[in-house]
Scaffold this active site. Structure first.
Site, PDB file in Angstrom:
ATOM      1  N   ASP A   1       0.820  -1.202   0.000  1.00 22.32           N
ATOM      2  CA  ASP A   1       0.000   0.000   0.000  1.00 22.32           C
ATOM      3  C   ASP A   1       0.852   1.249   0.000  1.00 22.32           C
ATOM      4  OD1 ASP A   1      -1.689  -2.271   1.403  1.00 22.32           O
ATOM      5  OD2 ASP A   1      -3.068  -0.809   0.508  1.00 22.32           O
TER       6      ASP A   1
HETATM    7  C1  LIG Z   1      -2.588  -4.370  -5.206  1.00 23.09           C
HETATM    8  S1  LIG Z   1      -3.539  -4.132  -3.762  1.00 23.09           S
HETATM    9  C2  LIG Z   1      -2.392  -3.609  -2.622  1.00 23.09           C
HETATM   10  C3  LIG Z   1      -2.850  -3.853  -1.181  1.00 23.09           C
HETATM   11  O1  LIG Z   1      -4.168  -3.292  -0.864  1.00 23.09           O
HETATM   12  C4  LIG Z   1      -4.850  -4.221   0.020  1.00 23.09           C
HETATM   13  O2  LIG Z   1      -5.456  -3.582   1.127  1.00 23.09           O
HETATM   14  P1  LIG Z   1      -7.075  -3.339   1.158  1.00 23.09           P
HETATM   15  O3  LIG Z   1      -7.722  -4.613   0.699  1.00 23.09           O
HETATM   16  O4  LIG Z   1      -7.362  -2.995   2.614  1.00 23.09           O
HETATM   17  O5  LIG Z   1      -7.325  -2.167   0.241  1.00 23.09           O
HETATM   18  C5  LIG Z   1      -3.752  -5.140   0.509  1.00 23.09           C
HETATM   19  O6  LIG Z   1      -2.974  -4.525   1.522  1.00 23.09           O
HETATM   20  C6  LIG Z   1      -2.962  -5.302  -0.782  1.00 23.09           C
HETATM   21  O7  LIG Z   1      -1.731  -5.920  -0.612  1.00 23.09           O
END
Ligand SMILES: CSC[C@H]1O[C@H](OP(=O)(O)O)[C@H](O)[C@@H]1O
EC number: 5.3.1.23
Length: 392
Positions: A252
């Site tokens: 992220d």
């Molecule tokens: C390519 S997605 C990157 C990252 O985002 C996800 O978090 P969330 O589902 O809370 O938005 C997850 O940390 C992924 O690795």
């Protein structure tokens, strides 16, 4: 190589003036697309995690701005530039940890402000620039993810023993449901699968939102990639009982020293991987890199509602009255990212990420801006932007 992705796995559907997203809270049992008509809809969808995943958040956020202004009339370039900047800054507030939305907000706002003095552009053409900037993010994402997949697959194959029987552990969802398609860490898995090198994929359930059980498992089953769902408490027993070739996760926010914020539970898996000497990779696009922060200590970690822990589909599973702590992310220190950071430009050691990606970032911002200039057929003469100044 086709740039399309399986229509069943499209998180985002967009035509100029219209945006629909797959409501990921309903997956895997229901497939429902919902309209996003403006930035308020975009903010709500991101906040509630109807759409999630760092790249998808930025794409949906920017496209929600694009569909909003598409249906609006403006009187001047500056009015458009100010309106777009305000709306993009508002979208950044929906979720603080993933940096992609802020990166996109900064780039689009800067590009528009640079061009406010350009009298060659009609007000309508200027508005189209803002819309096209959001469209660039959407259009380029699948190609970027396929480059990430290719680089990651090549690196893993060049550094492993049994190149025909690769076993990968992944965490959370980083596939077509977290991007415009193909995915980042799941893109590496797709690239290995396309080379017929995958023996087995293991995906964690990823409590409390269950991105792994509900989304990654959905994508892997859909594409007949051999996979097993494991509990978040099982990476250690998995690595002690099975020959795991590599761990590949998403990100992220990657900061200057290579520290990486990712879904809660990532650092635990990295520590376990180090113990079992399994290479640990982070896969992400350039837009996830934040050179403004020197170390992971500076990354804001989103905390989400306790009910996301204490209930599932409205069914309470935790004792009333118990206190809860629900951080959505944790930070994996650079020294635990032993395989490398996989980007569309190649695989880099965490220690070299600042040097490699800062230069790429500047190059890409300028390319995008000049790409925007070229897209303006209304320009009487070709212009470029160097060092922030428009050159005739
Ligand atoms: C390519 S997605 C990157 C990252 O985002 C996800 O978090 P969330 O589902 O809370 O938005 C997850 O940390 C992924 O690795």
């Amino acid at each position: 190589m086709s740039n399309t992705v399986d229509s069943n796995l499209k998180a985002i559907r967009y035509d100029r003036g219209n945006l629909d997203i797959l409501d990921q809270l309903q997956l895997p049992t229901h497939t429902e697309y919902i309209p996003i008509k403006n930035t308020e809809d975009g903010w709500d969808a991101i906040k509630q995690m109807k759409v999630r995943g760092a790249p998808a958040i930025a794409i949906v956020g920017c496209l929600s701005m694009a569909v909003e202004i598409y249906h609006m009339e403006f009187q001047s370039h500056q009015e458009i530039a100010d309106y777009v900047k305000d709306k993009l800054n508002y979208l950044v507030t929906a979720r603080p940890t993933a940096v992609n939305m802020k990166e996109a907000s900064d780039w689009i706002s800067k590009m528009l402000q640079e061009l406010t003095t350009d009298s060659d552009l009609s007000v309508h053409a200027f508005k189209e620039l803002a819309i096209e900037a959001a469209e660039i993010l959407f259009e380029d994402d699948v190609t970027i993810n396929k480059d990430i997949g290719r680089h990651g697959a090549e690196h893993i194959l060049n550094h492993c023993q049994d190149k025909d029987n690769v076993n990968i552990l992944t965490h959370c969802n980083t596939g077509s449901l977290a991007t415009a398609g193909y995915g980042t860490a799941l893109g590496v898995i797709r690239a290995l699968h396309e080379k017929n090198r995958i023996k087995h994929v293991y995906c964690t359930e990823t409590r409390p939102y269950n991105q792994g059980a509900r989304l990654t498992a959905y994508e892997l089953v859909h594409e007949n990639i051999p996979a097993t769902l494991i509990l978040d408490s099982m990476p250690a027993i998995l690595m002690s009982h099975h020959d795991i070739t590599a761990v590949v996760v998403g990100a992220d926010r990657v900061v200057a020293n290579g520290d990486t914020a990712n879904k809660i539970g990532t650092i635990q898996i990295a520590i376990i991987a180090k113990h079992f000497k399994v290479p640990f990779y982070v896969a992400c696009p350039l837009t996830t890199f934040d050179p403004s922060k020197e170390s992971g200590k500076e990354i804001a970690i989103e905390e989400r509602p306790h009910i996301e822990m204490t209930s599932i589909k409205g069914q309470r599973i935790a004792a009333h009255g118990i206190d809860c702590w629900n951080p959505a992310f944790d930070v994996t220190p650079a020294e635990l990212i032993t395989g490398g950071i996989v980007t569309e430009y190649g695989v880099f050691k965490p220690s070299e990420i600042k040097e490699k990606l800062t230069a790429k970032k500047m190059e890409k911002d300028k390319m995008n801006m000049n790409g925007q200039m070229r897209r303006r057929s209304s320009y009487s003469s070709f212009k470029t932007i160097d060092n922030g100044m428009i050159q005739q």
